[in-house]
Design an enzyme around this catalytic site. Sequence first.
Site, PDB file in Angstrom:
ATOM      1  N   HIS A  34       9.658   2.511  22.842  1.00  0.00           N
ATOM      2  CA  HIS A  34       9.366   3.074  24.225  1.00  0.00           C
ATOM      3  C   HIS A  34       8.042   3.032  24.369  1.00  0.00           C
ATOM      4  CE1 HIS A  34       8.699   6.959  26.682  1.00  0.00           C
ATOM      5  NE2 HIS A  34       9.376   6.001  27.325  1.00  0.00           N
ATOM      6  N   HIS A  94       3.189   3.061  33.935  1.00  0.00           N
ATOM      7  CA  HIS A  94       4.131   4.121  33.865  1.00  0.00           C
ATOM      8  C   HIS A  94       3.910   5.129  35.291  1.00  0.00           C
ATOM      9  CE1 HIS A  94       6.033   7.971  33.382  1.00  0.00           C
ATOM     10  NE2 HIS A  94       6.984   7.524  32.960  1.00  0.00           N
TER      11      HIS A  94
HETATM   12  O1  G3P Z   1      13.421   3.713  30.409  1.00  0.00           O
HETATM   13  C1  G3P Z   1      13.448   5.044  29.656  1.00  0.00           C
HETATM   14  C2  G3P Z   1      12.493   5.634  29.805  1.00  0.00           C
HETATM   15  O2  G3P Z   1      11.246   4.754  29.747  1.00  0.00           O
HETATM   16  C3  G3P Z   1      12.440   6.525  31.192  1.00  0.00           C
HETATM   17  O3  G3P Z   1      11.440   7.901  31.391  1.00  0.00           O
HETATM   18  O4  G3P Z   1       9.179   8.297  32.283  1.00  0.00           O
HETATM   19  O5  G3P Z   1       9.387   7.452  30.154  1.00  0.00           O
HETATM   20  O6  G3P Z   1       9.534   5.909  31.834  1.00  0.00           O
HETATM   21  P1  G3P Z   1       9.715   7.144  31.417  1.00  0.00           P
HETATM   22 MG    MG Z   2       9.781   3.998  31.004  1.00  0.00          MG
END
Ligand code: G3P
Ligand code: MG
Length: 254
Positions: free
Chosen positions: A17, A59
């Site tokens: 992630h 983000h």
């Molecule tokens: O793509 C999955 C996840 O990253 C979505 O939430 O807020 O971490 O971008 P976020």
């Molecule tokens: Mg994401």
Amino acid sequence: MSRRVLPPWPYPRLVAHRGAGKLAPENTMAAFRLGASFGYRAFEFDVKLSSDGRSFLLHDATLERTTSGQGRADALTLGELAMLDAGSWHGPAFAGEGLPTLTGVLRYMQANRFAVNIEIKPTPGREYQTGAAVAIDARHLCADMQPLPLLSSFSEVALEAARQTEPTLPRAHLFDRLPSDWLARLERLDCVALDVNHRELTPEVIAQAHDAGFRVLCYTANDPERVQLLLRWGVDSVITDAVDLLDPDTSLSR
Ligand code: G3P
Ligand code: MG
């Protein structure tokens, strides 16, 4: 609903992630290199557009949390964004780390044969433009990439733009909470996968998606026991921050 054939799923079981979860400044080259040093071969990251329409990684819709800049991320040109420090907020070891461009990141991923999940994360009001621009970049920069980049978004406008612009790129529909009509939404946008907060998943939801011909991806599961349970239930890939705890080759605790 009639059972459909599941599309191929060439993506690894575990996806890092934002690069390396929380161990490095998210969505930076330092994070991808750290995730790769833990053996990860698939990466999720967030992409939006600069004021001059260029794709870069970030983000939030604003700059304050993870950079030395201020205000809306789409108020600056790519040249102005390139001057920002996207590492110091995390710690002095990352001082001076820059905001990557989508081009630069895809070049790195392609050279290392890593798989990517590009989350289209538009700043408010720029959903269509972002979905189209990211799809065009991904298609042109990844013509020879196997597997193809998986595009995902919470924004249906962005997904629709990606579908219209580069229909051959696979798409996943992101949901934080599953709406009652989630299957119809996946069908309408011709997605290959459901991509949902792991807390929403049950064996029944996974079976329902698979029976309808959709793969299942989930985020952000960090407890190794929870990740193993999700995989036993049949989830196709799990997006995780816990790159230091989970071995990507076995999906087990290190
Ligand atoms: O793509 C999955 C996840 O990253 C979505 O939430 O807020 O971490 O971008 P976020
Ligand atoms: Mg994401």
